[in-house]
Design a protein around this motif. Structure first.
Motif, mmCIF file in Angstrom:
data_model
loop_
_atom_site.group_PDB
_atom_site.id
_atom_site.type_symbol
_atom_site.label_atom_id
_atom_site.label_comp_id
_atom_site.label_asym_id
_atom_site.label_seq_id
_atom_site.Cartn_x
_atom_site.Cartn_y
_atom_site.Cartn_z
ATOM 1 N N PRO A 89 0.753 -1.362 -0.046
ATOM 2 C CA PRO A 89 0.077 -0.016 0.005
ATOM 3 C C PRO A 89 0.629 1.315 -0.090
ATOM 4 O O PRO A 89 0.433 2.194 -0.368
ATOM 5 N N ALA A 90 1.900 1.188 0.512
ATOM 6 C CA ALA A 90 2.962 2.257 0.721
ATOM 7 C C ALA A 90 3.350 2.870 -0.721
ATOM 8 O O ALA A 90 3.492 4.017 -1.050
ATOM 9 N N LEU A 91 3.681 1.845 -1.490
ATOM 10 C CA LEU A 91 3.998 2.128 -2.997
ATOM 11 C C LEU A 91 2.865 2.597 -3.769
ATOM 12 O O LEU A 91 2.963 3.482 -4.509
ATOM 13 N N LYS A 92 1.437 2.171 -3.549
ATOM 14 C CA LYS A 92 0.328 2.592 -4.428
ATOM 15 C C LYS A 92 0.240 4.207 -3.873
ATOM 16 O O LYS A 92 -0.308 4.945 -4.557
ATOM 17 N N LEU A 93 0.398 4.377 -2.507
ATOM 18 C CA LEU A 93 0.323 5.692 -2.149
ATOM 19 C C LEU A 93 0.815 6.741 -2.644
ATOM 20 O O LEU A 93 0.849 7.818 -3.097
ATOM 21 N N ILE A 94 2.334 6.196 -2.874
ATOM 22 C CA ILE A 94 3.374 7.112 -3.489
ATOM 23 C C ILE A 94 2.855 7.517 -4.991
ATOM 24 O O ILE A 94 2.976 8.512 -5.482
ATOM 25 N N LEU A 95 2.343 6.178 -5.579
ATOM 26 C CA LEU A 95 1.896 6.558 -7.139
ATOM 27 C C LEU A 95 0.661 7.559 -7.009
ATOM 28 O O LEU A 95 0.555 8.322 -8.059
ATOM 29 N N TYR A 96 -0.340 7.468 -6.200
ATOM 30 C CA TYR A 96 -1.470 8.359 -6.196
ATOM 31 C C TYR A 96 -0.896 9.869 -6.028
ATOM 32 O O TYR A 96 -1.198 10.781 -6.458
ATOM 33 N N LYS A 97 0.218 9.949 -5.105
ATOM 34 C CA LYS A 97 0.942 11.473 -4.838
ATOM 35 C C LYS A 97 1.439 11.737 -6.393
ATOM 36 O O LYS A 97 1.409 13.145 -6.598
ATOM 37 N N ILE A 98 1.987 10.759 -7.159
ATOM 38 C CA ILE A 98 2.608 11.159 -8.531
ATOM 39 C C ILE A 98 1.607 11.749 -9.227
ATOM 40 O O ILE A 98 1.862 12.688 -9.934
ATOM 41 N N PHE A 99 0.537 11.099 -9.240
ATOM 42 C CA PHE A 99 -0.679 11.442 -10.045
ATOM 43 C C PHE A 99 -1.376 12.850 -9.796
ATOM 44 O O PHE A 99 -1.493 13.549 -10.667
ATOM 45 N N ILE A 100 -1.336 12.741 -8.593
ATOM 46 C CA ILE A 100 -1.796 14.554 -8.079
ATOM 47 C C ILE A 100 -0.735 15.440 -8.474
ATOM 48 O O ILE A 100 -0.995 16.463 -8.864
ATOM 49 N N GLU A 101 0.402 15.231 -8.165
ATOM 50 C CA GLU A 101 1.666 15.941 -8.850
ATOM 51 C C GLU A 101 1.563 16.497 -10.039
ATOM 52 O O GLU A 101 1.571 17.620 -10.520
ATOM 53 N N SER A 102 0.850 15.365 -11.326
ATOM 54 C CA SER A 102 0.814 15.732 -12.546
ATOM 55 C C SER A 102 -0.188 16.573 -12.700
ATOM 56 O O SER A 102 -0.183 17.174 -13.941
ATOM 57 N N LYS A 103 -1.373 16.689 -11.928
ATOM 58 C CA LYS A 103 -2.414 17.590 -12.133
ATOM 59 C C LYS A 103 -2.087 19.211 -11.642
ATOM 60 O O LYS A 103 -3.116 19.891 -11.571
ATOM 61 N N THR A 104 -0.915 19.183 -11.123
ATOM 62 C CA THR A 104 -0.499 20.317 -10.568
ATOM 63 C C THR A 104 0.224 21.384 -11.437
ATOM 64 O O THR A 104 0.985 20.964 -12.051
ATOM 65 N N ASP A 105 -0.399 22.553 -11.591
ATOM 66 C CA ASP A 105 0.036 23.714 -12.754
ATOM 67 C C ASP A 105 1.229 24.390 -11.662
ATOM 68 O O ASP A 105 0.890 25.414 -11.186
ATOM 69 N N ASP A 106 2.404 23.877 -11.665
ATOM 70 C CA ASP A 106 3.341 24.390 -10.664
ATOM 71 C C ASP A 106 4.731 24.377 -11.287
ATOM 72 O O ASP A 106 5.002 22.986 -11.719
ATOM 73 N N ILE A 107 5.664 25.397 -11.135
ATOM 74 C CA ILE A 107 6.854 24.783 -11.734
ATOM 75 C C ILE A 107 7.731 23.819 -10.827
ATOM 76 O O ILE A 107 8.874 23.499 -11.245
ATOM 77 N N THR A 108 7.448 23.538 -9.559
ATOM 78 C CA THR A 108 8.052 22.612 -8.740
ATOM 79 C C THR A 108 7.413 21.255 -9.027
ATOM 80 O O THR A 108 7.802 20.277 -8.470
ATOM 81 N N ALA A 109 6.327 20.939 -9.887
ATOM 82 C CA ALA A 109 6.002 19.661 -10.023
ATOM 83 C C ALA A 109 6.699 18.621 -10.543
ATOM 84 O O ALA A 109 6.813 17.608 -10.199
ATOM 85 N N PRO A 110 7.686 19.011 -11.620
ATOM 86 C CA PRO A 110 8.647 17.912 -12.137
ATOM 87 C C PRO A 110 9.339 17.582 -10.905
ATOM 88 O O PRO A 110 9.711 16.444 -11.113
ATOM 89 N N LEU A 111 9.900 18.469 -10.100
ATOM 90 C CA LEU A 111 10.649 17.912 -9.037
ATOM 91 C C LEU A 111 10.155 17.037 -8.236
ATOM 92 O O LEU A 111 10.656 16.014 -7.316
ATOM 93 N N GLY A 112 8.870 17.390 -7.889
ATOM 94 C CA GLY A 112 8.049 16.466 -7.019
ATOM 95 C C GLY A 112 7.806 15.139 -7.606
ATOM 96 O O GLY A 112 7.817 14.209 -6.769
ATOM 97 N N VAL A 113 7.491 15.120 -8.855
ATOM 98 C CA VAL A 113 7.301 13.652 -9.570
ATOM 99 C C VAL A 113 8.768 12.894 -9.515
ATOM 100 O O VAL A 113 8.788 11.780 -8.999
ATOM 101 N N GLN A 114 9.955 13.547 -9.894
ATOM 102 C CA GLN A 114 11.032 12.808 -9.836
ATOM 103 C C GLN A 114 11.417 12.321 -8.431
ATOM 104 O O GLN A 114 11.760 11.230 -8.015
ATOM 105 N N THR A 115 11.360 13.117 -7.377
ATOM 106 C CA THR A 115 11.709 12.807 -5.949
ATOM 107 C C THR A 115 10.543 11.558 -5.406
ATOM 108 O O THR A 115 11.154 10.666 -4.837
ATOM 109 N N LEU A 116 9.494 11.645 -5.807
ATOM 110 C CA LEU A 116 8.587 10.581 -5.554
ATOM 111 C C LEU A 116 8.819 9.167 -6.398
ATOM 112 O O LEU A 116 8.798 8.157 -5.658
ATOM 113 N N LEU A 117 9.134 9.386 -7.569
ATOM 114 C CA LEU A 117 9.783 8.287 -8.480
ATOM 115 C C LEU A 117 10.838 7.618 -7.655
ATOM 116 O O LEU A 117 11.029 6.320 -7.727
#
Length: 269
Positions: free
Chosen positions: A117-145
């Motif tokens: 479940p911890a891995l699935k929850l990280i994936l959900y967070k990546i999905f939410i980051e992908s919906k964010t119009d923010d210049i820090t979103a790419p950094l957030g996606v890479q960190t979570l990955l």
């Protein structure tokens, strides 16, 4: 056998985000069946809505909303879509990106159906980051990955070096009965080990305490139910074993950083 390039998936692509070495794709499954094919990149498939059956050389996975699969590059597989709407979120990783982070995919061969479940929850967070119009979103996606891959590597090592039998038994038990109210003594009796042993060693194998793990299972289950428009928040809370909607709301936000209604809006839009 068809060879799909970066960003190519069978169905209707709703959105593609190209980052440096990472491609995020939101795809609606529109074909009843997709014959054997493979992709040039390693990638994750996360089912946001609906159902899909996926087969590879070794197994067949019946995936519902909330299912998470990992495919190593050039791993052949096929898909069957049951009747109804199905949507998936894909994360592709180029060879160069994987080399740059000094990660070896040799440890993650084939296709994997991920249940942690911890891995699935990280994936959900990546999905939410992908919906964010923010210049820090790419950094957030890479960190979570990177968190996701590191945890997968640890999980793989624990499989190689074989955990005690009770660890697998407990994981299966909690995944099947997370909505029930367990006591430490009841779990210990079910597994045939001492309560002190269970409470002391649980975090060694699950990387959190028992209460946290069960809450993660409940919240992870709620995420798939929230994709169903006909279910109210009270319905979701009840099906996931929360005492009430308020308790569900607090746990959901503590784990995901957003409230359940906001999450539902992101998934359904």
């Amino acid at each position: 056998m068809k060879h799909l390039q970066t960003g190519q998936f069978h169905g209707q692509t709703n959105r593609t985000i190209a980052l440096e070495g990472i491609t995020l794709t939101d795809t609606e499954y529109t074909l009843d069946k997709v014959d054997w094919h493979y992709h040039e990149n390693a990638y994750f498939t996360f089912i946001l809505q609906g159902k899909v059956i996926e087969g590879n050389k070794k197994e067949v996975y019946n995936c519902n909303a909330g299912s998470l699969l990992f495919h190593n590059w050039q791993e052949p597989h096929y898909n069957i879509k049951p009747p109804g709407f199905t949507r998936g979120f894909h994360i592709e990783l180029t060879h160069q990106w994987i080399n740059d982070i000094d990660f070896s995919l040799d440890k993650l061969m084939g296709s994997l159906n991920i249940s942690n479940p911890a891995l699935k929850l990280i994936l959900y967070k990546i999905f939410i980051e992908s919906k964010t119009d923010d210049i820090t979103a790419p950094l957030g996606v890479q960190t979570l990955l990177l968190q996701l891959l590191s945890q997968m590597e640890r999980d793989n090592e624990s499989t190689i070096y074989k955990n005690p039998t009770w660890v697998g038994q407990l994981k299966e038990l909690l995944h099947d009965t997370f909505a029930e109210q367990w006591s430490l003594n009841e779990l210990s009796a079910e597994l045939g080990i001492h309560p002190v042993h269970l409470s002391r060693d649980f975090s060694k194998y699950f990387h959190c305490n028992i209460g946290e793990y069960i809450r993660k299972l409940k919240v992870e289950k709620s995420l798939s139910l929230l994709s169903q428009k006909n279910k109210s928040l009270a319905d979701v809370a009840f099906e996931c074993g929360f005492a009430d909607q308020s308790h569900f709301g607090r746990c959901f936000k503590a784990i995901n950083g957003i409230n359940a209604l906001e999450y539902r809006k992101n998934v359904l839009n």
